[in-house]
Scaffold this active site. Sequence first.
Site, PDB file in Angstrom:
ATOM      1  N   TRP A  14       0.830  -1.371   0.126  1.00 55.28           N
ATOM      2  CA  TRP A  14      -0.061  -0.004   0.101  1.00 55.28           C
ATOM      3  C   TRP A  14       1.118   1.143   0.128  1.00 55.28           C
ATOM      4  O   TRP A  14       0.641   2.148  -0.739  1.00 55.28           O
ATOM      5  CB  TRP A  14      -0.888   0.111   1.119  1.00 55.28           C
ATOM      6  N   HIS A  15       2.219   1.155   0.711  1.00 52.51           N
ATOM      7  CA  HIS A  15       2.825   2.176   0.832  1.00 52.51           C
ATOM      8  C   HIS A  15       3.525   2.622  -0.484  1.00 52.51           C
ATOM      9  O   HIS A  15       3.963   3.800  -0.604  1.00 52.51           O
ATOM     10  CB  HIS A  15       4.062   2.158   1.968  1.00 52.51           C
ATOM     11  N   GLY A  16       3.928   1.666  -1.465  1.00 53.13           N
ATOM     12  CA  GLY A  16       4.383   2.160  -2.600  1.00 53.13           C
ATOM     13  C   GLY A  16       4.494   1.176  -3.670  1.00 53.13           C
ATOM     14  O   GLY A  16       4.581  -0.293  -3.053  1.00 53.13           O
TER      15      GLY A  16
END
Lengths: 369, 475
Positions: B319-321
């Site tokens: 989700w963060h990248g």
Amino acid sequence: MDKKNSSIQNRIQILCIALVWGILALLCWVLPKKDISESERRKLAQFPDISWASILNASYMEDFEEAGVDQFPMREGFRGLRAMTDRYALGKQDVHGIYMEDGYLTEMLYPLNESSVQNGGEKCQNIYDMYLADTETDVYLAVIPDKGYYLSGESGHPALDYEELTAIMQEAFPEAEWIDLADTLTIEDYYATDSHWRQEQLTEPANRILETMGSQSLEGLEQKLALEAFYGVYAGQSALPVKGEPMYYLTNDVLEQCQVYHVENGKTLGIYDEEKLFGRDPYEFFLSGNTAIGIIENPNSTSEKELVVFRDSFGSSMVPLLVQSYSKVTVIDTRYVNPELIGDYVEFENQDVLFLYSTVLLNRSEAMR
Amino acid sequence: MVFASITFLYWFLPVVVLGYFLLPKRWRNGWLLVTSLFFYGWGAPKTLILLAASVAVGYGMAFALEACEGAGKIVWKKILLWLAIIMEVGCLIYFKYANFFLENVNRWTGGALALLKIVLPVGISFYTFQIISYIVDVYRGTEKAQRNIIDFAMYICLFTQLVAGPIVRYSDIAGQLRERDIKASEVKLGIRRVILGLSKKVLLADLLGEFCETVKDFQESTVVALWLSAIAFTLQIYFDFSGYSDMAIGLGRIFGFRFPENFRYPYAATSITDFWRRWHMTLTQWFRDYIYIPLGGNRCKKWKWICNIFIVWMLTGFWHGAEWNFVLWGLYFAVILLVEKLTNSGKVQTQKCPWWKTFLKHGYVILLVVIGFVIFEETDIFMLGQRLGGMFGLGNLAVSSEATWYYARSYGLLFLFGIIGCIPVGKWLIGKIENQSIGKRILVVAEPVAWIVLLLLSTAYLVDGSYHPFLYFRF
């Protein structure tokens, strides 16, 4: 009662903060916009004109944000506040890479960019190969240390390895005779708020250069005041509160009668350009600042010798001190002229040729052509 | 537009606040919606279309789900739910992960698929999660579909939390969308929180970021420099992200909203389990409620439970990248959390512990979190290996250098302020002062003065600084 008091206190506290916030916001909206920042020596961004295209590609917003920062009310004061906080509250040793030691503002030139210095040396060697190899010219090389060289030892700030830098230069440009200037200078020979050296303090390094080139030492120069309060480039960049310092220059009848022809704009001016004292950078008083090619004619010269100086901005204040022994001095700044075009203006035969560069430029030599 | 900018603070926000309090109550949601769209469209106007489409899908699908209430329509309801999730997540995958997948297909197959020319819309990960939580809550019947399109659109698009959270669930503010009670005490707390967040971002996070950048530029790195840089980034990301959350929560309070907290002194945790109860709380709670529990949580066979943990943490990382290091980062924490759960060492201590034991626990958390953020920061896996190796003396690096100590000295006080700022010592101190009657009186004057000073200092750094977007904008 307590509840009522507390509610009043809350309202007063909100009002105080909102007032400061609101006034600053209001000033952003209503204050007249400025064109330039004198301390930073640059044009300030202006609020853009609105158009559909600029909104859709978001360039309007980008330009607006930039202008919002540049046109902020009391900008100089806020920059000063930041600098003071960095230095005194956070204990940072430098502000934007500039530090203050013994009253001198100095850029922290670090680390040594070996490939850049190598490139600078090779650029000089290229000029030699292009114009000087088959002539009877005498070629000299001198490198001017930056202020950090004299200040870093005591302060503990990282500094360029000057010895290493000059060794790279000499190796890359072996044809030139080396002139060591480091021991002829001290930190007092530089402006406190600028990167450059003070012309009135350059007698010793100038004599070292002249003697090495077999010319007469300096004599009969008079010190005069050019400007009472000179604020150098580091004063604006660091935004630290500093005092202006006097700018002096050395002159005599011989220098006053010299004329400089600036090839770039076709103007002929004196060695010292008083108009520049009131411009963006008062240091441009010397030789009118950075110009591509300047030809100095010395009508009172007792010698037929000529000198060619490849230089950066440090040369502007040194060259006038070298003029007396020569009938003609050509000053070339290869940041502003392609070396291949130099031949159109200078015929190399038997002149003295001096390459005079500062470590400031050599460590970022991409500007040299 | 970013919160920590002159444009936001002195051009946008005063107009929004003034308009909000001058307008009649019934127009306020509309005003917030219009200004939020302006705020979002400021950086990239074209992405407004995607935002509008996502909002329309969320609004319409919730209605459709509610219309499917009753026996016999359960299959349709499930189909609609999955359709809505696929549409929302599909957008997220396309804009955020498409090029990552293409790059990896090319890498593994030696192919040459052309990459897509797409720009990641700011905040897509946040608003997509908000819409999904709303749709799932309506599907579950725990929330009713919002009838008023302006209220719903305002909930999703509200500029305070639109681009970087906290992830506000519909259930958190459903009541406040219609009726908000604005008190002076709340507005004061809101302003205080906004300035606190701004100061965290501008005076700490950005300056620590400067240190990280400087160390990266070192020609020859050293072991000490690598550790200092890792610690600086750990502090930076906390002040950056929690600063943004503080501003979001504070702005919400000014407008009468109560958003959930996102951080609770995470670096004061005594285990990694505890850390994740304090760090980006709205995200971990979202993953718990909408992924972990629907997968079966821990009420299933052990191997499935372990699988669930790995799935949730891999997704959290991803989700963060769209980079492998984020997946690795998620899996790194999955392993630690699993070990803590299996050894029962993750529980928060309730009994008094010897000081050295508490100290060791804090040390253990900080060490693992610092290493975790090195994985998080370094998107190049090869460089990550080099960096971690260098930190543990495997990179033939010098222990230190003149430049390392210079910058350590130069940023020493900032590190100290940073460390003090991420433990609850300030809160404790203010509590002590407030308990004294004289202290209380001093605070009445000192408090607004302190906030004004912080506002002016932050402004000074913005006026004289370069552009520093919030780190979490890229997620």
